[in-house]
Design a protein around this motif. Structure first.
Motif, short mmCIF file in Angstrom:
data_model
loop_
_atom_site.label_atom_id
_atom_site.label_comp_id
_atom_site.label_asym_id
_atom_site.label_seq_id
_atom_site.Cartn_x
_atom_site.Cartn_y
_atom_site.Cartn_z
N LEU B 216 0.84 -1.21 0.00
CA LEU B 216 0.00 0.00 0.00
C LEU B 216 0.87 1.25 0.00
CD1 LEU B 216 -2.83 -0.95 2.49
CD2 LEU B 216 -3.12 -0.24 0.14
N ILE B 217 1.88 1.26 0.88
CA ILE B 217 2.74 2.44 0.98
C ILE B 217 3.58 2.59 -0.28
CG2 ILE B 217 4.67 3.40 2.28
CD1 ILE B 217 3.31 2.43 4.78
N PHE B 218 3.99 1.46 -0.86
CA PHE B 218 4.76 1.54 -2.11
C PHE B 218 3.92 2.18 -3.22
CE2 PHE B 218 5.83 -0.20 -6.26
CZ PHE B 218 7.12 0.30 -6.37
N VAL B 219 2.67 1.74 -3.35
CA VAL B 219 1.82 2.32 -4.40
C VAL B 219 1.64 3.81 -4.17
CG1 VAL B 219 -0.51 2.34 -5.34
CG2 VAL B 219 0.62 0.19 -4.92
N ALA B 220 1.47 4.20 -2.89
CA ALA B 220 1.28 5.62 -2.59
C ALA B 220 2.48 6.44 -3.04
CB ALA B 220 1.06 5.79 -1.09
N PHE B 221 3.68 5.99 -2.69
CA PHE B 221 4.86 6.79 -3.06
C PHE B 221 5.20 6.62 -4.52
CE2 PHE B 221 5.70 6.69 1.57
CZ PHE B 221 5.52 8.05 1.75
N ALA B 222 4.87 5.47 -5.09
CA ALA B 222 5.10 5.29 -6.51
C ALA B 222 4.24 6.28 -7.29
CB ALA B 222 4.78 3.87 -6.93
N ALA B 223 3.00 6.53 -6.83
CA ALA B 223 2.15 7.51 -7.49
C ALA B 223 2.75 8.90 -7.35
CB ALA B 223 0.75 7.47 -6.90
N LYS B 224 3.29 9.21 -6.19
CA LYS B 224 3.87 10.54 -6.00
C LYS B 224 5.18 10.70 -6.76
CE LYS B 224 1.47 10.83 -1.76
NZ LYS B 224 0.55 11.92 -1.55
N ALA B 225 5.92 9.58 -6.93
CA ALA B 225 7.16 9.64 -7.68
C ALA B 225 6.93 9.44 -9.18
CB ALA B 225 8.13 8.58 -7.16
N ALA B 226 5.68 9.20 -9.59
CA ALA B 226 5.32 8.99 -11.00
C ALA B 226 5.96 7.75 -11.60
CB ALA B 226 5.68 10.21 -11.86
N LEU B 227 5.83 6.63 -10.89
CA LEU B 227 6.30 5.36 -11.41
C LEU B 227 5.17 4.72 -12.23
CD1 LEU B 227 9.03 4.04 -10.74
CD2 LEU B 227 7.83 2.57 -9.15
N PHE B 228 5.53 4.01 -13.33
CA PHE B 228 4.53 3.26 -14.07
C PHE B 228 3.87 2.26 -13.14
CE2 PHE B 228 3.46 -0.67 -16.26
CZ PHE B 228 2.60 -0.19 -17.23
N PRO B 229 2.58 2.00 -13.15
CA PRO B 229 1.53 2.60 -13.99
C PRO B 229 0.80 3.75 -13.29
CG PRO B 229 0.73 0.63 -12.95
CD PRO B 229 2.08 0.89 -12.37
N PHE B 230 1.48 4.46 -12.42
CA PHE B 230 0.81 5.54 -11.68
C PHE B 230 1.30 6.90 -12.14
CE2 PHE B 230 1.93 1.93 -8.88
CZ PHE B 230 0.69 1.36 -8.80
N HIS B 231 1.80 7.01 -13.36
CA HIS B 231 2.52 8.21 -13.75
C HIS B 231 1.69 9.18 -14.58
CE1 HIS B 231 2.84 5.59 -17.25
NE2 HIS B 231 2.92 6.69 -17.94
N PHE B 232 0.44 8.83 -14.92
CA PHE B 232 -0.25 9.60 -15.96
C PHE B 232 -0.55 11.04 -15.58
CE2 PHE B 232 -1.10 5.19 -16.93
CZ PHE B 232 -0.72 5.15 -18.25
N TRP B 233 -0.59 11.32 -14.27
CA TRP B 233 -0.88 12.69 -13.87
C TRP B 233 0.24 13.64 -14.24
CZ3 TRP B 233 2.67 14.72 -10.57
CH2 TRP B 233 3.47 13.82 -9.87
N LEU B 234 1.48 13.14 -14.28
CA LEU B 234 2.62 14.06 -14.40
C LEU B 234 2.68 14.77 -15.74
CD1 LEU B 234 6.06 13.56 -12.84
CD2 LEU B 234 5.89 14.49 -15.11
N PRO B 235 2.69 14.03 -16.89
CA PRO B 235 2.74 14.75 -18.16
C PRO B 235 1.46 15.55 -18.44
CG PRO B 235 2.62 12.39 -18.51
CD PRO B 235 2.76 12.58 -17.06
N ALA B 236 0.38 15.29 -17.70
CA ALA B 236 -0.85 16.05 -17.94
C ALA B 236 -0.81 17.39 -17.23
CB ALA B 236 -2.06 15.24 -17.46
N SER B 237 0.05 17.52 -16.22
CA SER B 237 -0.05 18.72 -15.40
C SER B 237 1.19 19.59 -15.35
CB SER B 237 -0.45 18.31 -13.97
OG SER B 237 0.51 17.42 -13.45
N TYR B 238 2.39 18.98 -15.33
CA TYR B 238 3.58 19.79 -15.04
C TYR B 238 3.78 20.96 -15.99
CZ TYR B 238 5.83 17.33 -11.20
OH TYR B 238 6.15 16.82 -9.98
N HIS B 239 3.56 20.71 -17.30
CA HIS B 239 3.87 21.76 -18.26
C HIS B 239 2.87 22.89 -18.24
CE1 HIS B 239 0.96 19.20 -20.16
NE2 HIS B 239 0.74 20.11 -21.09
#
Lengths: 115, 502
Positions: B216-239
């Motif tokens: 659970l904690i790994f998925v949470a930080f993987a989402a915050k670190a933008a690891l696959f498959p939790f990375h889709f938010w990053l290219p949608a927002s940063y730019h």
């Protein structure tokens, strides 16, 4: 009672997951809110609140034997406060999204992404 | 005095945030306050780094509560290094100026708020680096995220809102998962102190517990670190954020996630305690490949760079999964190098967008001739990212590959090499389009002049990259020391549980 609490938490998680998987943005928001409640209850259950005495000191100022652990309650309070602030912010943000482009489908969130 | 030093990375941004909330400060005053405060923060963390390197791990027991009951702040070499690099990046971004480029029209009162929020962001980032308590880590993450949420969407453009909403929703989801993991593990162990958890889990040897809450904690930080498959938010927002803000995000936010992974998965959820890291390795390799493939397909300059963040995060978490002191050294070196390089590239992207009025690199051109200095500021980090010797990215990748060879992970090595080539390819794409080809005649928006401050900022970050490259041995020794502390957590446990304060 503990089993009932576990089932309740499970149901809340299930409902939250169901809502989060919808395309309608409003349902996704409701899903996030439900998820917050599920998690708060889960944290709360770490202190076994239903089988132990309330976490209040006795008349002599000493802990009652068999008292529930007070720390998870403090954690839940913190989590509720943070969750409340974030939920309000998210709702306002979603409202701006509705008003601007009348987006109510999660799939439309990604549509504007081409440069 | 030592106590004050340990808590200074939290106090300085907090005080600045409060000052910035005073109404009716002029934009100029807030600029000065903000920059001074960032300078003070940099001085404090430099001193902290020197003290930690010379005296060993420092701890601060908040309110005097002995662990495992109270919250404890721990500054070991890894924390001190991360604190230093983030303070440096924040300082440089403030030199660059949050008003430069297309952002210049933001009204004054908003401007003060932005400075406040940047320091709020630093408050959360520094707190996350320092804390030795799982729930406290959650709180610092939320401090960091709420600041970043507002910075992300603050102009309220309709282009920002959908990406911002995606970002907010994904992060709320990740926070909920993190909290569930923390609740489960508290229910079993009755402690939130990381060192105490590590000691108890080591004695307990219960792989089921470790794997459920760990996952659970790994998925949470993987989402915050933008690891696959939790990375889709990053290219949608940063730019979508303003250039200076996105440079700060690109440098720091995902790396706080990587830091949390490094800390928790070498201390608490370790293979020795029964956590399986194989899945992390495969997710990392998928992240590396998909990130770089996304980058190859992009023409929006900062979006292209955002995809690179994802790909590079894969390298870092892969090193974590490989395990061992060499791999961890490589990861820490990689994180430091990546923060410096990525922030520079985002700043260069911001200047290019301001000069041409377009984020699309097909509308750029001719900057090699018209602005050789800008070309230099792009070339150093771009080559470093691509792993060209003797720049820092080469040393980072070399060490990681060595660690891969030692552990016999041939699939990882092949992936890393292919992704390295593709990274270089997409950097060359920007070079060809923005710098080398003849200037494009059709500018969709009028260009704005950026002035000299951005160049000071970009050159100091390039300087840092060169220090990492040419002074690689020195930085490598620091990283090695930090990795040694991670690989053998007994020093950390002693410092926290037995009180290693000077």
């Amino acid at each position: 009672m503990t089993t009932a609490l576990a089932i309740l938490i499970g149901l809340l998680f299930a409902a939250a997951t169901y809502c989060l998987l919808r395309r309608n943005l409003m349902r996704v928001l409701i899903g996030i809110l439900l998820l917050g409640h599920a998690v708060n209850l889960l944290l709360m259950s770490a202190s076994a609140p239903l089988t132990r005495a309330p976490a209040i000191l006795g008349a002599d100022g000493k802990p009652i034997p068999g008292m529930a652990d007070a720390l998870p309650q403090a954690l839940v309070l913190t989590a509720i406060v943070i969750g409340f602030g974030l939920s309000v912010f998210t709702l306002v943000l979603a409202r701006s999204c509705f008003q601007g482009k009348a987006i109510d489908d999660v799939h439309d969130l990604g549509k504007e992404d081409s440069p | 005095m030592i106590d004050l030093l340990v808590i200074s990375p939290i106090l300085v941004p907090l005080l600045t945030l409060i000052v910035c909330l005073i109404p009716r400060i002029s934009a100029k005053t807030s600029d000065a306050i903000s920059l001074t405060s960032a300078g003070v923060l940099l001085a404090c963390v430099s001193w902290l780094l020197i003290t930690v390197v010379s005296h060993g791990t420092l701890t601060l027991r908040a309110g005097g509560w002995a662990p495992p009951f109270g919250i404890v702040l721990v500054a070991d070499t890894l924390s001190a290094l991360m604190l230093w690099i983030s303070a440096f990046v924040a300082f440089v971004v403030l030199i660059y100026g949050v008003r430069s480029g297309p952002d210049a029209l933001s009204p004054g009162h908003l401007h003060v708020l932005i400075h406040g929020l940047i320091h709020g962001l630093m408050l959360g980032v520094n707190g996350s680096f320092l804390t030795g308590d799982l729930f406290n880590l959650y709180v610092w993450f939320e401090v960091m995220l709420i600041s970043s949420f507002i910075l992300m969407v603050r102009e309220g453009h309709h282009s920002q809102l959908p990406g911002g909403l995606t970002y907010v929703l994904l992060n709320l989801l990740a926070s909920a998962l993190f909290l569930s993991g923390a609740g489960l593990i508290y229910g079993k162990l009755g402690t939130l102190n990381l060192a105490d958890m590590a000691a108890k889990l080591g004695a307990l040897q219960d792989p089921d517990l470790v794997n459920t809450s760990g996952a659970l904690i790994f998925v949470a930080f993987a989402a915050k670190a933008a690891l696959f498959p939790f990375h889709f938010w990053l290219p949608a927002s940063y730019h979508r954020a303003a250039p200076a803000i996105s440079a700060l995000f690109a440098g720091l936010l995902t790396k706080v996630g990587v830091y949390a992974l490094l800390r928790l998965f070498t201390l608490v959820f370790t293979p020795a305690n029964g956590f399986s890291t194989t899945l992390i390795l495969y997710l990392s390799m998928a992240t590396m490949i998909l990130g770089v493939l996304g980058a190859v397909a992009q023409y929006h300059i900062r979006r292209l760079l955002a995809f690179h963040i994802i790909s590079q995060i894969g390298y870092m978490t892969a090193g974590l999964a490989l395990g061992g002191e060499l791999a961890l050294t490589a990861v820490i070196f990689y994180v430091l190098h990546h923060i410096a390089v990525k922030s520079t590239l985002f700043l260069v992207g911001g200047v290019l967008e301001a000069r041409t009025g377009s984020p699309d690199i097909r509308h750029h051109g001719g900057f090699y001739q018209s602005s050789p200095l800008l070309a230099l500021c792009f070339l150093i980090p771009a080559f470093s990212l691509g792993g060209i010797p003797p720049l820092s990215g080469f040393w980072a990748k070399l060490n990681l590959l060595q660690a891969g060879i030692e552990t016999g992970r041939w699939l990882f090595i092949a992936t890393a090499l292919i992704v390295g080539i593709l990274t270089l390819f997409s950097m060359i794409k920007i070079w060809n389009e923005s710098f080398w080809k003849a200037p494009a005649s059709d500018h969709p928006r009028p260009a704005t002049n950026t002035g000299g401050r951005p160049f000071l900022a970009m050159l100091s970050l390039c300087g840092l990259t060169l220090v990492f490259s040419l002074g690689g041995a020195f930085v490598f020794r620091l990283a090695q020391r930090a990795a040694g502390e991670l690989a053998d957590p007994s020093g950390y446990l002693d410092a926290v549980l037995k009180g290693g304060t000077l």
